[in-house]
Design an enzyme around this catalytic site. Structure first.
Site, PDB file in Angstrom:
ATOM      1  N   ASP A 170       4.780  -0.126   6.514  1.00  0.00           N
ATOM      2  CA  ASP A 170       6.146  -0.612   6.710  1.00  0.00           C
ATOM      3  C   ASP A 170       7.200   0.329   7.258  1.00  0.00           C
ATOM      4  OD1 ASP A 170       4.895  -2.697   5.604  1.00  0.00           O
ATOM      5  OD2 ASP A 170       6.305  -2.988   3.967  1.00  0.00           O
ATOM      6  N   GLU A 402       0.597   3.383  -6.226  1.00  0.00           N
ATOM      7  CA  GLU A 402       0.607   2.746  -4.904  1.00  0.00           C
ATOM      8  C   GLU A 402       0.287   3.788  -3.819  1.00  0.00           C
ATOM      9  OE1 GLU A 402       4.453   1.113  -4.098  1.00  0.00           O
ATOM     10  OE2 GLU A 402       3.766  -0.124  -2.422  1.00  0.00           O
TER      11      GLU A 402
HETATM   12  C1  2M8 Z   1       4.585  -3.128   1.106  1.00  0.00           C
HETATM   13  O1  2M8 Z   1       5.366  -4.066   1.836  1.00  0.00           O
HETATM   14  C2  2M8 Z   1       6.320  -4.987   1.292  1.00  0.00           C
HETATM   15  C3  2M8 Z   1       6.714  -5.936   2.406  1.00  0.00           C
HETATM   16  O2  2M8 Z   1       5.601  -6.587   2.915  1.00  0.00           O
HETATM   17  C4  2M8 Z   1       7.570  -4.342   0.730  1.00  0.00           C
HETATM   18  O3  2M8 Z   1       7.781  -3.140   0.908  1.00  0.00           O
HETATM   19  O4  2M8 Z   1       8.346  -5.065   0.107  1.00  0.00           O
HETATM   20  C5  2M8 Z   1       3.557  -2.535   2.105  1.00  0.00           C
HETATM   21  O5  2M8 Z   1       2.945  -1.388   1.593  1.00  0.00           O
HETATM   22  C6  2M8 Z   1       2.529  -3.589   2.487  1.00  0.00           C
HETATM   23  O6  2M8 Z   1       1.524  -3.042   3.295  1.00  0.00           O
HETATM   24  C7  2M8 Z   1       1.907  -4.244   1.262  1.00  0.00           C
HETATM   25  O7  2M8 Z   1       1.085  -5.298   1.646  1.00  0.00           O
HETATM   26  C8  2M8 Z   1       2.988  -4.750   0.287  1.00  0.00           C
HETATM   27  C9  2M8 Z   1       2.403  -5.234  -1.033  1.00  0.00           C
HETATM   28  O8  2M8 Z   1       1.557  -4.264  -1.577  1.00  0.00           O
HETATM   29  O9  2M8 Z   1       3.936  -3.720   0.006  1.00  0.00           O
END
Ligand code: 2M8
Length: 436
Positions: A170, A402
Site C-alpha cells: 500500500d 503484520e
Molecule cells: C493492508 O491494506 C489495507 C487496505 O487494503 C489498509 O491498510 O487498510 C495491506 O497490507 C494489504 O496488502 C492487506 O491485504 C490488508 C489486510 O491485511 O492490509
C-alpha cells in the site's frame, strides 16, 4: 518448538475465522475479508482444516461481480471500526457489482488460481479437493478474462492497477513518484487504523488524501474500467500483481489438465501466458538496476526502485535461469548481509527506506513465502532456506505480527514486530513453511 508455534498459529486462525465463513486479517485493524489475505489464509487452513479452507475461498468467490471482477474488501458486516468503509466505496455504483455483498470497487493481486493449486497439493483427499476445484475454477478463469479484457489497454499482456491498494503493497515508496504528479484536495476524515496501530507505523494523512481522491475519481465514473484507464492519475503495471496473475494462469492450465476437457480455455491461457511473460521480461526488467521494476503507464515511464516485488517473478518462473541469477545477486547485495533478516520490502540502500513503516521497508511473511518458493523453483536452496529460517525466527521471537523490522539490531531489544498482532497470513503461511 515448531509444534508449539504451529499450535499458536492454528489458534490465531481459528480465532480470526468468522461465522460468515471468512477470516479477518487482524482483529480491530482489519475487520472484513480481504482478497489476497483470504488466499494465503486458505493455504494455512488446508494443512489442518480443509473444510475451513474451502469455505474461505467459496465465500470470496461468492462475492464476484457479474463481469468476473473480484473486489479487494468484502464488507460482510456493518462494522464501522474501519475507514474507508462500504459507504465510502459505494460498489453499488457499478452496474455489475455483487447484489449479495457490498465491497470496494478495486481489486488485489490475483492469487486465487495458484491458491486452488496449493490446496490441491496440500489436500490429503485429492479426489474430494478436485471436486471442489471443479466447482470453483470457472469463477477464477472468468476473473482472468476480466483482467485481460479490461486492464490491458495497450494489449501487452500486462495489467494495470489504478490504486495503490490494488497492489497490496500500500504505501511503498514506489508510489511517492505518482503522488508527486498529483495534488488532491485535503479530505476531512477520521482515521481508524491509527487507533489500533501507532501512527508512525502507518501511512500519513496526506497519503490518505491521495488514496481517497483516486477512489473518488473512480466513483464519479461508476467504476467504469474504460473511464478509469482514461482518467486515473494512477495507472501502473506492477511486477508483483502481474507475477501473481502469471502464476495463477499457469496453475489454471495445470488444474484444467488434471480435470480434463476445457481445451479451449487451456489454449486461451497459453496464449495469455506467452504474451504476458514476453512483455514482462521486455518491459519490466531494468538492466541497470538488475531487477524488475514498476511501470507508470499514465506517464509512460519506469519507476526505478527495487522492492521485494522486484523479486516476485521468481515465484512465477518468469526470468530465464541466467536472469534469475542476476536477480538473486541483486537481492543479496542490497537486501542481504549478516546484520539483516531477509527480505526487506524496500531497498535498504535507498533514502526512502523506513524499516518500521508499513510497506516502506519491513519484512512481510507473505512476500517471504513467495520468495521461498520462487528461490526453490530456480534451485537457490540456500537462500530459500535462509528466508524460511528468518521468517520463523522473527515470528518465534516476537509473535505473529503484520510486519517486522529487517535489522537484527534495531535499538529495541527483543522487538522486531510491528503493525497488527495475531495477523492471519503470518500464521497461515508459517504453518505452510513449517509443514512443507
Ligand atoms: C493492508 O491494506 C489495507 C487496505 O487494503 C489498509 O491498510 O487498510 C495491506 O497490507 C494489504 O496488502 C492487506 O491485504 C490488508 C489486510 O491485511 O492490509
Amino acid at each position: 518448538m515448531n509444534e508449539d508455534l504451529i499450535d499458536k498459529a492454528i489458534n490465531i486462525l481459528d480465532a480470526n475465522f468468522q461465522k460468515g465463513g471468512f477470516t479477518i486479517p487482524s482483529k480491530g485493524l482489519y475487520p472484513f475479508q480481504w482478497k489476497w489475505d483470504s488466499g494465503f489464509i486458505a493455504i494455512g487452513f488446508a494443512h489442518y482444516d480443509i473444510e475451513k479452507s474451502k469455505t474461505e475461498i467459496r465465500t470470496l468467490l461468492n462475492a464476484q461481480w457479474d463481469n468476473g471482477f473480484i473486489p479487494h474488501i468484502i464488507f460482510h458486516t456493518d462494522n464501522d471500526s474501519y475507514f474507508p468503509g462500504a459507504d465510502f466505496h459505494q460498489s453499488e455504483l457499478h452496474p455489475k457489482s455483487s447484489k449479495k455483498y457490498r465491497s470496494t470497487g478495486m481489486t488485489q493481486p490475483p492469487v486465487t488460481g495458484f491458491v486452488l493449486q496449493e490446496m490441491y497439493r496440500i489436500a490429503k483427499y485429492k479426489e474430494s479437493m478436485l471436486n471442489f476445484i471443479r466447482e470453483q475454477i470457472e469463477k477464477v478463469y472468468q476473473n482472468h478474462v476480466y483482467f485481460y479484457t479490461n486492464r490491458d489497454p495497450q494489449n501487452e499482456g500486462l495489467m494495470y492497477i489504478y490504486h495503490n491498494w490494488e497492489s497490496g503493497t500500500d504505501n511503498s515508496p514506489v508510489w511517492d513518484d505518482i503522488w508527486m504528479t498529483m495534488n488532491p484536495p485535503q479530505y476531512n476524515f477520521t482515521r481508524k487504523d491509527t487507533t489500533h496501530v501507532d501512527a508512525s507505523q502507518r501511512p500519513s494523512n496526506r497519503e490518505y488524501d491521495h488514496y481517497l481522491h483516486l477512489i473518488d475519481i473512480a466513483k464519479e465514473n461508476n467504476y467504469d474500467d474504460v473511464k478509469i484507464a482514461e482518467l486515473s492519475p494512477f495507472l501502473v503495471q506492477d511486477p508483483l500483481f502481474n507475477a501473481m496473475l502469471i502464476k495463477s494462469n499457469q496453475a489454471l492450465i495445470e488444474l484444467y489438465e488434471l480435470i480434463g476437457g476445457n481445451e479451449d480455455k487451456i489454449k486461451t491461457l497459453l496464449k495469455w501466458q506467452s504474451k504476458s511473460i514476453a512483455s514482462f521480461n521486455e518491459k519490466l526488467f531494468d538492466v541497470e538496476l538488475d531487477a524488475y521494476v514498476h511501470y507508470d503507464l499514465r506517464n509512460e515511464k519506469a519507476i526505478r526502485h527495487i522492492t521485494s516485488s522486484s523479486f516476485s517473478p521468481l515465484f512465477a518462473n518468469i526470468p530465464s535461469p541466467e536472469r534469475a541469477k542476476i536477480l538473486v545477486n541483486t537481492m543479496l547485495e542490497k537486501f542481504g548481509g549478516e546484520d539483516k533478516y531477509l527480505c526487506a520490502s524496500f531497498d535498504p540502500t535507498n533514502d526512502r527506506f523506513n524499516p518500521r513503516k508499513y510497506w516502506r521497508g519491513p519484512v512481510w511473511i507473505n512476500m517471504n513465502w513467495m520468495l521461498y518458493y520462487g528461490l526453490k523453483n530456480y534451485k537457490f536452496d540456500d537462500v530459500a532456506e535462509q528466508i524460511k529460517k528468518d521468517s520463523i525466527e522473527l515470528i518465534q521471537r516476537d509473535g505473529f505480527f503484520e510486519y517486522f523490522d529487517c535489522r537484527k539490531d534495531n535499538g529495541e531489544p527483543n522487538r522486531t514486530g510491528y503493525g497488527g498482532d495475531n495477523f492471519s497470513w503470518s500464521a497461515a503461511l508459517l504453518i505452510d513453511l513449517l509443514k512443507s
